[in-house]
Design a protein around this motif. Sequence first.
Motif, short mmCIF file in Angstrom:
data_model
loop_
_atom_site.label_atom_id
_atom_site.label_comp_id
_atom_site.label_asym_id
_atom_site.label_seq_id
_atom_site.Cartn_x
_atom_site.Cartn_y
_atom_site.Cartn_z
N HIS A 104 1.47 10.71 15.09
CA HIS A 104 1.06 9.89 13.95
C HIS A 104 1.72 10.39 12.66
N ARG A 107 5.38 9.39 12.68
CA ARG A 107 5.61 7.95 12.50
C ARG A 107 5.30 7.48 11.09
N THR A 108 4.27 8.06 10.47
CA THR A 108 3.84 7.58 9.16
C THR A 108 4.35 8.43 8.02
N GLY A 109 4.81 9.63 8.31
CA GLY A 109 5.27 10.51 7.25
C GLY A 109 4.15 11.29 6.59
N SER A 110 2.92 11.17 7.11
CA SER A 110 1.81 11.92 6.51
C SER A 110 1.90 13.38 6.91
N THR A 117 1.21 11.49 1.83
CA THR A 117 2.44 11.14 2.51
C THR A 117 3.56 11.98 1.94
N ARG A 120 7.41 9.02 0.99
CA ARG A 120 7.36 7.57 1.09
C ARG A 120 7.01 6.97 -0.25
N LYS A 122 5.45 4.04 -2.62
CA LYS A 122 4.31 3.11 -2.50
C LYS A 122 4.56 1.87 -3.27
#
Length: 122
Positions: A104, A107-110, A117, A120, A122
């Motif tokens: 996760h 995939r999300t960059g968190s 994050t 990324r 916003k």
Amino acid sequence: MEVITMESSAYMALTEQIAEIASHIRKSEDKKAGLPDRQVDSAEAARILGISRRTLQRVRDRHRIRYTTLGGKCMYLLSEIDRFITEHTVTEENGTLDGSSRNHALRTGSTGSNGKTSGRRK
């Protein structure tokens, strides 16, 4: 010539330790032989990673990949590129909580528990 005697269990333990050491040495040699550690420039590194040179610059600016500068040119070790790819590869370890959490985050960059994050917009 001097003869040394020892119990068979001690002899077996000694031979197992020698076999482990030999295995470790072979793995180290295989790793070195598999990937020659030479330097490549930004264009080649971007091609290997499948990203643009600008994206590579962003990765470099965020200190996610190590590099050296030679004559104003950024150079990357192949072993460092391999480390970066391995670190950012989504695996099939969804059966475990750690594996799902890692996938996760990739995939999300968190970054994980703090919910922020990384990089990324916003």
